[in-house]
Design a protein around this motif. Structure first.
Motif, PDB file in Angstrom:
ATOM      1  N   GLU A   1      34.142  31.119 -36.275  1.00 53.37           N
ATOM      2  CA  GLU A   1      34.869  32.465 -36.370  1.00 53.37           C
ATOM      3  C   GLU A   1      36.263  32.426 -35.945  1.00 53.37           C
ATOM      4  OE1 GLU A   1      34.106  36.627 -33.741  1.00 53.37           O
ATOM      5  OE2 GLU A   1      32.241  35.207 -34.220  1.00 53.37           O
ATOM      6  N   GLU A   2      36.416  31.424 -35.022  1.00 58.78           N
ATOM      7  CA  GLU A   2      37.867  30.982 -34.461  1.00 58.78           C
ATOM      8  C   GLU A   2      38.662  30.561 -35.614  1.00 58.78           C
ATOM      9  OE1 GLU A   2      40.248  28.570 -31.198  1.00 58.78           O
ATOM     10  OE2 GLU A   2      37.885  28.264 -31.371  1.00 58.78           O
ATOM     11  N   SER A   3      38.067  29.548 -36.176  1.00 59.45           N
ATOM     12  CA  SER A   3      39.065  29.083 -37.302  1.00 59.45           C
ATOM     13  C   SER A   3      39.392  29.965 -38.551  1.00 59.45           C
ATOM     14  CB  SER A   3      38.417  27.682 -37.874  1.00 59.45           C
ATOM     15  OG  SER A   3      37.293  27.962 -38.530  1.00 59.45           O
ATOM     16  N   LEU A   4      38.112  30.828 -38.766  1.00 62.45           N
ATOM     17  CA  LEU A   4      38.400  31.826 -39.879  1.00 62.45           C
ATOM     18  C   LEU A   4      39.560  32.873 -39.422  1.00 62.45           C
ATOM     19  CD1 LEU A   4      37.678  32.936 -42.738  1.00 62.45           C
ATOM     20  CD2 LEU A   4      35.868  34.203 -41.370  1.00 62.45           C
ATOM     21  N   SER A   5      39.431  33.303 -38.135  1.00 64.99           N
ATOM     22  CA  SER A   5      40.344  34.390 -37.541  1.00 64.99           C
ATOM     23  C   SER A   5      41.763  33.613 -37.639  1.00 64.99           C
ATOM     24  CB  SER A   5      39.976  34.802 -36.611  1.00 64.99           C
ATOM     25  OG  SER A   5      38.616  35.354 -36.162  1.00 64.99           O
ATOM     26  N   ARG A   6      41.957  32.722 -37.246  1.00 66.61           N
ATOM     27  CA  ARG A   6      43.133  31.859 -37.443  1.00 66.61           C
ATOM     28  C   ARG A   6      43.825  31.910 -38.732  1.00 66.61           C
ATOM     29  NH1 ARG A   6      44.586  25.691 -36.531  1.00 66.61           N
ATOM     30  NH2 ARG A   6      46.757  25.706 -36.024  1.00 66.61           N
ATOM     31  N   TYR A   7      43.020  31.375 -39.789  1.00 73.04           N
ATOM     32  CA  TYR A   7      43.339  31.344 -41.026  1.00 73.04           C
ATOM     33  C   TYR A   7      43.679  32.785 -41.749  1.00 73.04           C
ATOM     34  CZ  TYR A   7      42.503  30.617 -46.294  1.00 73.04           C
ATOM     35  OH  TYR A   7      42.621  30.626 -47.616  1.00 73.04           O
ATOM     36  N   ILE A   8      43.026  33.664 -41.380  1.00 73.88           N
ATOM     37  CA  ILE A   8      43.479  35.164 -41.834  1.00 73.88           C
ATOM     38  C   ILE A   8      44.778  35.520 -41.110  1.00 73.88           C
ATOM     39  CG2 ILE A   8      42.886  37.468 -41.680  1.00 73.88           C
ATOM     40  CD1 ILE A   8      39.793  36.525 -42.371  1.00 73.88           C
ATOM     41  N   LYS A   9      44.812  35.525 -39.925  1.00 71.98           N
ATOM     42  CA  LYS A   9      46.045  35.705 -39.018  1.00 71.98           C
ATOM     43  C   LYS A   9      47.231  35.004 -39.568  1.00 71.98           C
ATOM     44  CE  LYS A   9      48.379  37.551 -35.806  1.00 71.98           C
ATOM     45  NZ  LYS A   9      48.940  38.808 -35.821  1.00 71.98           N
ATOM     46  N   ILE A  10      47.124  33.849 -39.857  1.00 70.20           N
ATOM     47  CA  ILE A  10      48.435  32.897 -40.490  1.00 70.20           C
ATOM     48  C   ILE A  10      48.870  33.447 -41.747  1.00 70.20           C
ATOM     49  CG2 ILE A  10      49.149  30.839 -41.390  1.00 70.20           C
ATOM     50  CD1 ILE A  10      47.660  29.578 -39.054  1.00 70.20           C
ATOM     51  N   ILE A  11      47.994  33.831 -42.751  1.00 74.67           N
ATOM     52  CA  ILE A  11      48.400  34.155 -44.014  1.00 74.67           C
ATOM     53  C   ILE A  11      48.856  35.820 -43.793  1.00 74.67           C
ATOM     54  CG2 ILE A  11      47.291  35.043 -46.279  1.00 74.67           C
ATOM     55  CD1 ILE A  11      45.423  32.634 -46.211  1.00 74.67           C
ATOM     56  N   GLU A  12      48.277  36.526 -43.062  1.00 76.49           N
ATOM     57  CA  GLU A  12      48.818  37.895 -42.995  1.00 76.49           C
ATOM     58  C   GLU A  12      50.108  37.908 -42.179  1.00 76.49           C
ATOM     59  OE1 GLU A  12      47.142  42.071 -41.296  1.00 76.49           O
ATOM     60  OE2 GLU A  12      46.086  40.356 -40.623  1.00 76.49           O
ATOM     61  N   ASP A  13      50.425  36.744 -41.606  1.00 80.01           N
ATOM     62  CA  ASP A  13      51.713  36.814 -40.855  1.00 80.01           C
ATOM     63  C   ASP A  13      52.758  36.132 -41.738  1.00 80.01           C
ATOM     64  OD1 ASP A  13      51.066  38.172 -38.728  1.00 80.01           O
ATOM     65  OD2 ASP A  13      50.720  36.389 -37.632  1.00 80.01           O
ATOM     66  N   SER A  14      52.427  35.753 -42.873  1.00 77.94           N
ATOM     67  CA  SER A  14      53.377  35.026 -44.033  1.00 77.94           C
ATOM     68  C   SER A  14      53.668  35.646 -45.103  1.00 77.94           C
ATOM     69  CB  SER A  14      52.517  33.840 -44.176  1.00 77.94           C
ATOM     70  OG  SER A  14      52.276  32.832 -43.216  1.00 77.94           O
ATOM     71  N   ASP A  15      54.935  35.469 -45.462  1.00 80.38           N
ATOM     72  CA  ASP A  15      55.411  36.311 -46.690  1.00 80.38           C
ATOM     73  C   ASP A  15      55.046  35.467 -48.039  1.00 80.38           C
ATOM     74  OD1 ASP A  15      57.219  38.320 -45.645  1.00 80.38           O
ATOM     75  OD2 ASP A  15      58.586  36.695 -45.056  1.00 80.38           O
ATOM     76  N   LEU A  16      54.794  34.279 -47.879  1.00 75.40           N
ATOM     77  CA  LEU A  16      54.266  33.463 -49.047  1.00 75.40           C
ATOM     78  C   LEU A  16      53.125  32.494 -48.520  1.00 75.40           C
ATOM     79  CD1 LEU A  16      57.751  31.977 -50.364  1.00 75.40           C
ATOM     80  CD2 LEU A  16      56.820  34.218 -50.944  1.00 75.40           C
ATOM     81  N   THR A  17      52.294  32.192 -49.344  1.00 81.07           N
ATOM     82  CA  THR A  17      51.304  31.464 -49.274  1.00 81.07           C
ATOM     83  C   THR A  17      51.128  30.349 -50.355  1.00 81.07           C
ATOM     84  OG1 THR A  17      49.809  32.964 -48.042  1.00 81.07           O
ATOM     85  CG2 THR A  17      48.515  31.175 -49.119  1.00 81.07           C
ATOM     86  N   LEU A  18      51.159  28.891 -49.991  1.00 77.79           N
ATOM     87  CA  LEU A  18      51.408  28.015 -50.898  1.00 77.79           C
ATOM     88  C   LEU A  18      49.914  27.794 -51.508  1.00 77.79           C
ATOM     89  CD1 LEU A  18      54.018  25.780 -48.874  1.00 77.79           C
ATOM     90  CD2 LEU A  18      54.063  27.786 -50.716  1.00 77.79           C
ATOM     91  N   CYS A  19      49.713  27.569 -52.969  1.00 77.90           N
ATOM     92  CA  CYS A  19      48.641  27.419 -53.391  1.00 77.90           C
ATOM     93  C   CYS A  19      48.673  26.161 -54.323  1.00 77.90           C
ATOM     94  CB  CYS A  19      48.050  28.633 -54.140  1.00 77.90           C
ATOM     95  SG  CYS A  19      48.119  30.112 -53.061  1.00 77.90           S
ATOM     96  N   PRO A  20      48.584  24.986 -53.805  1.00 75.89           N
ATOM     97  CA  PRO A  20      48.446  23.844 -54.476  1.00 75.89           C
ATOM     98  C   PRO A  20      47.315  23.615 -55.286  1.00 75.89           C
ATOM     99  CG  PRO A  20      48.170  23.144 -52.250  1.00 75.89           C
ATOM    100  CD  PRO A  20      48.567  24.603 -52.196  1.00 75.89           C
ATOM    101  N   VAL A  21      47.040  22.985 -56.585  1.00 76.78           N
ATOM    102  CA  VAL A  21      46.064  22.934 -57.089  1.00 76.78           C
ATOM    103  C   VAL A  21      44.954  21.724 -56.216  1.00 76.78           C
ATOM    104  CG1 VAL A  21      47.081  22.870 -59.399  1.00 76.78           C
ATOM    105  CG2 VAL A  21      46.827  20.807 -58.338  1.00 76.78           C
ATOM    106  N   GLY A  22      43.638  22.085 -56.493  1.00 79.14           N
ATOM    107  CA  GLY A  22      42.748  21.162 -55.877  1.00 79.14           C
ATOM    108  C   GLY A  22      41.939  20.582 -56.929  1.00 79.14           C
TER     109      GLY A  22
END
Length: 393
Positions: free
Chosen positions: A272-293
């Protein structure tokens, strides 16, 4: 005598006119009845509207079962179809019901529902399966092999999380065109099987299996200045473009405003902590880098869209048997992405970001949120129309 002949002649002419008039009326009546029958029959089959419920059956209420055996079922139900969910047996099962025109979709998801606990009198079925790995395919086949035991089953659609390399030929023997029971397949990733007749492309969506919820655009504040230029949180595969991205990040000073959190191995679940952190960082970012996997299309793209962050997408085909043009489905709708071919382009992109006025960034966030909402609406419309055409046409 002449008078009688003339009277008889007049009488015959009157009879002929009467017969002709009667015949015309009769013919008109017959044609009208036929037309009414045809029109009524068409109305009984389809009800045409301007909304996402086009071509939906309307002569009687028909039940369509949706059985989810993969987490993308939740994305289909909650995010696309906008159905409500009810939790059963402490989370072992989730159900819902949704009426669209005269179709009632009944949703069932979770380990509570197995082949013998779902309705055996099912007539119309949408089955959601995972085909990403051999063990998942084995589970999927067990469901497909069981379908003949539902002796009232008429039509079957499959929503399939496909293989990331697009190796999906295992599904072909189950298609109705080859003697199986599946009429249509909605498949994730750029499979070369897609023909918009039997196979339709479907979006990957967000990572429901990690607990990423359906975030409504109204809950995102797009007017507040975001503290980060960009972000990347994910697995850094050895000798991948993600490794290259990490090297570039470490060499660009502007990227100090970009949280980059990498891990060496993929982890299937979040706390729950890591998911909340993940969401918070994306919501606080203008861009999200999406490299291929393993594939160019990633959950991160849809999660960024959900939070109003612009995906910076590596527009590059990955090894395997997918179409060489990645993101075919998304590109149809002119997505608000920043497409790049190489992460060497990133420093110039960031320079533009640093010089962009906040008012333009705010507008862009709104555009991103609106685009994603419209995209999901289009997917809903396509799903309902294809089901109606394939099941009831």
């Amino acid at each position: 005598m002449n008078s009688l002949v003339q009277n008889d002649k007049c009488l015959c002419e009157m009879c002929n006119k009467y017969v002709l008039a009667y015949s015309s009326v009769t013919l008109y009546t017959i044609v009208t009845i036929i037309v009414l029958i045809l029109v009524t029959h068409k109305k009984l089959i389809f009800s045409h509207t301007d909304g996402p419920e086009q071509n939906v059956v309307s002569n009687r209420n028909i039940s369509v079962e949706i059985w989810g055996k993969a987490s993308i079922a939740i994305y289909l139900w909650e995010h696309i179809l906008q159905g409500d969910l009810f939790v059963l047996e402490n989370g072992l099962g989730k159900t819902g019901s949704l009426s669209v025109s005269n179709l009632t979709f009944n949703f069932k998801y979770g380990p509570l529902f197995i082949q013998t606990t779902v309705p055996e009198n099912v007539e119309y079925l949408v089955l959601v399966l995972n085909g990403r790995s051999e063990d998942k395919i084995k589970v999927g086949k067990s469901w497909l092999d069981y379908l003949p035991k539902y002796n009232k089953l008429k039509k079957v659609a499959l929503v399939l999380l496909g293989d990331e390399r697009c190796e999906n030929n295992w599904i072909l023997p189950y298609m109705s065109s080859r003697g199986g029971q599946i009429n249509i397949v909605f498949i994730v990733y750029d499979s070369i099987l897609i023909d918009n007749t039997e196979f339709y492309q479907w979006p990957l969506g967000v990572a429901q299996y990690r607990g990423f919820q359906n975030i409504h655009k109204e809950s995102i504040n797009g007017t507040v200045k975001r503290p980060y230029i960009c972000n990347f949180l994910g697995t850094i595969y050895t000798n991948s473009s993600r490794s290259k991205l990490l090297q570039i990040v470490n060499s660009v000073s502007a990227l100090k405003k970009c949280p980059i959190v990498g891990r060496k191995t993929w982890v299937p679940s979040e706390t729950e902590e890591s998911l909340s952190r993940y969401i918070k960082i994306i919501e606080d970012s203008d861009l999200t880098l999406c490299p291929v996997g393993q594939n160019a299309e990633s959950y991160r793209i849809y999660e960024a869209l959900s939070l109003g962050s612009v995906p910076v997408v590596e527009d590059r085909a990955t090894p395997g048997f997918c179409d060489k043009t990645p993101f075919r489905l998304l590109k149809l709708y002119k997505p608000p992405f920043i497409f790049i071919k190489d992460w060497k382009e990133l420093p110039n992109i960031l320079k533009l970001e640093l010089s962009m006025p906040q008012r333009l960034k705010k507008k862009r966030r709104t555009d991103v949120l609106n685009w994603y909402q419209n995209f999901k609406t289009e997917m809903r419309k396509i799903f309902l129309n294809v089901i109606a055409e394939s099941f009831f046409s």
